[in-house]
Design an enzyme around this catalytic site. Structure first.
Site, PDB file in Angstrom:
ATOM      1  N   ILE A  44      -6.259 -10.134  81.374  1.00  0.00           N
ATOM      2  CA  ILE A  44      -5.621 -10.380  80.088  1.00  0.00           C
ATOM      3  C   ILE A  44      -4.686  -9.222  79.732  1.00  0.00           C
ATOM      4  O   ILE A  44      -3.716  -9.386  79.006  1.00  0.00           O
ATOM      5  CB  ILE A  44      -6.722 -10.573  79.010  1.00  0.00           C
ATOM      6  CG1 ILE A  44      -6.212 -11.477  77.916  1.00  0.00           C
ATOM      7  CG2 ILE A  44      -7.230  -9.269  78.465  1.00  0.00           C
ATOM      8  CD1 ILE A  44      -6.960 -12.742  77.832  1.00  0.00           C
ATOM      9  N   ASP A  45      -4.987  -8.043  80.276  1.00  0.00           N
ATOM     10  CA  ASP A  45      -4.233  -6.832  79.935  1.00  0.00           C
ATOM     11  C   ASP A  45      -2.936  -6.682  80.718  1.00  0.00           C
ATOM     12  O   ASP A  45      -2.145  -5.794  80.433  1.00  0.00           O
ATOM     13  CB  ASP A  45      -5.094  -5.595  80.211  1.00  0.00           C
ATOM     14  CG  ASP A  45      -6.294  -5.513  79.295  1.00  0.00           C
ATOM     15  OD1 ASP A  45      -6.206  -6.029  78.168  1.00  0.00           O
ATOM     16  OD2 ASP A  45      -7.311  -4.924  79.698  1.00  0.00           O
ATOM     17  N   ARG A  82       1.518  -2.696  51.752  1.00  0.00           N
ATOM     18  CA  ARG A  82       0.455  -2.028  52.480  1.00  0.00           C
ATOM     19  C   ARG A  82       0.885  -1.583  53.870  1.00  0.00           C
ATOM     20  O   ARG A  82       1.829  -2.104  54.437  1.00  0.00           O
ATOM     21  CB  ARG A  82      -0.722  -3.001  52.683  1.00  0.00           C
ATOM     22  CG  ARG A  82      -1.677  -3.018  51.532  1.00  0.00           C
ATOM     23  CD  ARG A  82      -2.794  -4.002  51.823  1.00  0.00           C
ATOM     24  NE  ARG A  82      -3.611  -4.157  50.615  1.00  0.00           N
ATOM     25  CZ  ARG A  82      -4.356  -5.202  50.338  1.00  0.00           C
ATOM     26  NH1 ARG A  82      -4.409  -6.209  51.175  1.00  0.00           N
ATOM     27  NH2 ARG A  82      -5.060  -5.253  49.235  1.00  0.00           N
ATOM     28  N   MET A 142      -6.279  -5.371  72.426  1.00  0.00           N
ATOM     29  CA  MET A 142      -6.884  -4.960  73.688  1.00  0.00           C
ATOM     30  C   MET A 142      -5.914  -4.088  74.490  1.00  0.00           C
ATOM     31  O   MET A 142      -4.715  -4.081  74.249  1.00  0.00           O
ATOM     32  CB  MET A 142      -7.299  -6.184  74.474  1.00  0.00           C
ATOM     33  CG  MET A 142      -8.530  -6.848  73.858  1.00  0.00           C
ATOM     34  SD  MET A 142      -9.290  -8.062  74.947  1.00  0.00           S
ATOM     35  CE  MET A 142      -7.876  -9.061  75.290  1.00  0.00           C
TER      36      MET A 142
END
Lengths: 363, 363, 363, 363
Positions: free
Chosen positions: C140-141, C176, C183
């Protein structure tokens, strides 16, 4: 007492059907220990030799987020007017006695009929012949009386509103008039509500026969104010004032508007004569029936399923589950199918549309 | 008569605020020819030297699909208890006279206050001091009385349900227990309804203090039946039976559960002691407040905006617009803010959850 | 020649795994008539007594749009260091001989190992012991060498970008600073690419240890220019310059940053000391691994599955399927697992981020 | 040296155009301090008296997630063949000298032309007349040579794949054949890749003239295996073997297939004669061009924008930015527009489709 209940899903596909099935199966088994028999392909399944299949936890696992119906559905299969092939021609016969007999033989104590107007009427007839029936309303068009909304409608609105968002960017970039045709043969709910949510400039619905002049002027007025594009949402059943309403047709008939390729194409052609703008039509069609149900429809469908089982437990046959405000209630099926729930041309929703500056086909 | 009306959005961000603003602006200008003055940053804006800005068609163009509020909002700014810096310390002062004076000087005939519990109470106080006010309810948690739902809630449910869908696949692939913490400090509506829609196995809400044993047994029973994973939805205000309820706190206080990193982390830690399973926590947090509003919230927000203008036109000040079934109605603000609308532990929605086999923290 | 091939999915969940499985099953059966044996729970399944199960068309029907893996997965189960309970303590033993023996006994002609860095290294070791193996990269990375991208990465980016869109509206409405932790323990690809796509103002990645001053100044500069909010995307493995890098840890170790509740919370605390702004943290967590795979990942996963079968047919064992440009190619697994593919701090993607005005933790 | 650069977006709408504009504006201003002049409505804007407008940070704020182009676009406006009304008839004139003169008078040092095949050819002609031009490729169809992909394509695939997911549930519930017509007049990329991702059973593309028999048999074979539904994806430019290819047409010409209502309707009619199944057609149309760009397209568009500015800085005029693998590169525009990038009938993607059991119109 332990029961064996049947369930079928009839009529057009609708997101949330699986939630209803899952709700019926879970609430019937948990606590009650009933058995659930699933008939395939709507009322057709009542006539199949095979089946029904017993539905357990495994059958409904993972189906909540899925569109369609694991039982299949059918628009045909009315046992009171069943198409039978005789010497090469189709004859419509009453086979309801066979159906009633089969339901008894299968030991079905009650039947959950999930369907719209048509399916619920059939359910009611079966009831009159002695089959204990409860109804779960299903209509993507939201045109069923006696319930605030039905499951599937919200998902259809999401699809239509999302499509309008997409058309907006292209309309604006190209200075175009975009026409989107949505479902709604008799009732304009999808057009009206998705049009409000999607920022439409014109909404045409069956309940308000439109005047082309009014539509043309609305688009022109926008252009004069500097908005070089316009978005129209048109219900498939919309028609021009003085024109003929789309009526229930036999298979071999087509209405004038259908011969022209649908109301979207018709409006496009008519507008071309009075506007010097680029006009494009999109017909949303079947996309409105499919897809993963929205959170609203999953919750409503689940609650309807649970409610149907509770109706059976309490012996409230001939009733249809419904939503009133945030509460699940029930009404006699008879009341629900008497007529369609149409948009009130002078009602709140149309007035709100007008207040938001939307042309609804009339000045 | 031509009017000049003001509008402000107070409290937490909520999808649909822009729909309300657009609804107010469009319906005020079209047909009525009123002027709309937008105050920035909630009640804070009533004290700014600059502003308000006049809102016209251009200001509300294209904002319908956008989250947030073009006016900005603020959780502070209560004019009856306004934080003022005095010699390095914050002192809370009543500046409401200044506010009332300013509203008059600006020639504001009526003020539309869009907000939750807190904001509506402030609006009511201003009303008592002579400011003609109408309210539009806004709460992501759906815990406001006297309206079936508020805008924003449906979008939050969509986000939570979508997250549950995502967690499901990972839970199933890894045989894990997944805990998702959602909003709901006092009311468990988001947890309950997204949990039903997302196929949760356990739902913990503030209204039903949970017993860890019950939760543990529910997960274990699933494992024994072959379901090697479980999904828990936990409202941030949930707490164990006998434990202390999260109470309204001043800025420098933290509750015991917060010190533990939130209720999600707490439940995870407790379950670890009784289950030999891999447990993971996801805190959905601010994702629930943002994003493009769903079709439901866009339509409801638009109708609320239109309705607020109609209330002003009819002089129904002190009233709040609301939804009952499919109809827009109004009620005295006073009735709406008396108490919060909590989940009824014995009510339909909880019962439906149980019938679907969901553990709600008790057997 | 007819073959019997095995397939397993190892390591963390990743959208697209089912597309790979379906691709392998379909291309193995259609035309070739091979048999496919699916091992459950990653390398663990090679040691189970039960299984593997033969996968046919019915098993892969409808799984393309579904997240997760129908085979299950596991992060444990390295047969060269397998956790075995001996007298109450866990001992890591080499059980690879047993695994190799079992694969032979089952008549598996070749094994498709779908996994990341770790799984592919195990596959390589099995290869050295005589098991014919082909690899399908999964991370996934996106930190695997020798392939442009892997499936799952695009879906994770969609989830992260969508979350950033949501945080944007709230950040803007409330003025804000929103920090989103994504990840990326070693590689900052998800943070970098989702940050660019989501319009982040600051992106912190492991490859560029950040200076808090720089980050603080960037946010302050935005405020001075009138942008009263800022969005930060922080990879979980990011760390301050001079601070200690998160390193591979045994089960009972925690790094300093983890003790602080993660890097997002750390950055929040540090920024509080230099900024007078409201700061909020969202940890995206497991949401990044789940959900229906994007069109990119479904297509890539399907092609990888087909490609793996072609590798077996051509006898290219020890190779891993990969994507180069638009083409499917293969490389020796050995080359792919030598080191991680990290973001180049001076490379194109980081430079583009800077040109877009994004602070990457340094001036 | 400080520069003033121009930018225009030509041709059809495409998700990611705003990302390119934002990328150009940000990278031109930040660090370089250049001025960016935005021409409206494609090449048309070069002939307007008004404009161009100077684009600053405020103009590109918040546009990254938005579809369309803030500059507007146009399919007309070729300055080498410009439509001019003369005595009631449209005459096409070369007004390029006027354009070149205007660009010089405005002090434009370089022009960024964002567009497809047609727009880039115009850019090249302007280059030959002395206008320093750099190109950014844009085509939803992905049929441009010399770049792996263009922005917009991935978003179109997402829309098409999502639509296929929706059609799947209805097809399955009703046992129907669903035909979805997608864009692709010359190149079948959208049909091919969305068909693979959406689990289509048949994909028809312009590059492989189809045989109806083959399609019919494929659907029938599925039915025999128990799959009572089939999904077809048809590129708008697909045509039957031996039939006539859709060719570039003047405004008043229509092809045979268009007279039949498009290729989707054509295939439906033909299949009706050989299949006894319910068949429905959906034309996706303009939905494919709109909507918020996917993460892939936002990132790629942003990088292309940055890359275009870098090309100008290095004086690489006449070049077009492109993607090779994961890297941004550039090529002479001339090379890119020589011919279209079509699907290779014997290439990897088609072969993968076949291996997945998809019929591509031939056996």
């Amino acid at each position: 007492m332990k029961k064996r209940i049947g369930i079928l899903t009839g009529g057009g596909d609708c997101p949330g059907l699986n939630a209803v099935i899952r709700g019926v199966v879970k609430s019937a088994i948990i606590g009650r220990g009933w058995e659930v028999a699933g008939f395939e392909d709507g009322f057709d399944g009542l006539l199949y030799d095979r089946g029904p299949r017993t539905l357990g936890f495994d059958d409904v696992r993972g189906i909540l987020p899925r569109g369609g119906t694991i039982l299949g559905t059918s628009n045909r299969g009315n046992p009171f007017s069943y198409p039978v092939e005789v010497n090469g021609t189709t004859v419509f016969t009453d086979v309801s006695d066979r159906v009633v007999k089969r339901i008894r033989e299968l030991g079905i104590d009650a039947l959950v009929a999930v369907g719209g107007d048509g399916s619920l009427k059939i359910a009611l007839e079966l009831m009159k012949k002695g089959v204990p029936v409860v109804g779960v309303p299903k209509t993507i068009d939201n045109d069923l009386m006696e319930t605030d909304v039905t499951f599937g409608y919200n998902t259809a609105l999401e699809t239509a509103t999302d499509a309008l968002d997409k058309l907006h960017s292209t309309a604006e970039s190209h200075h175009r008039v975009m026409i989107m045709e949505v479902m709604g043969r008799y009732a304009g709910w999808i057009a009206l509500e998705s049009g409000i949510s999607g920022g439409a400039d014109v909404i045409l619905i069956p309940e308000i026969p439109f005047e082309l002049n009014s539509v043309c002027n609305a688009i022109d007025a926008r252009r004069c104010r500097g908005s070089k594009f316009s978005i129209l949402v048109v219900a498939e059943g919309a028609y021009p004032r003085g024109g003929s309403r789309v009526v229930q047709k036999k298979a071999d008939e087509t209405t004038a508007i259908e011969r022209l390729g649908g109301i979207g194409a018709f409006v496009s052609r008519e507008l071309t004569s009075c506007l010097d703008m680029d006009i494009r039509v999109t017909v949303l069609g079947h996309l409105q029936r499919g897809g993963s149900p929205s959170t609203f429809d999953r919750c409503l469908g689940s609650r309807f399923g649970v409610g149907a089982v509770e109706l059976i437990e309490r012996g409230q046959f001939g009733e249809m589950i419904c939503l009133k405000g945030r509460a699940i209630r029930s009404v006699p099926i008879e009341k629900a199918v008497r007529k369609l729930k149409l948009v009130n041309p002078g009602g709140q929703m149309v007035t709100a549309a007008k207040e938001l500056g939307i042309n609804v086909g009339r000045d």
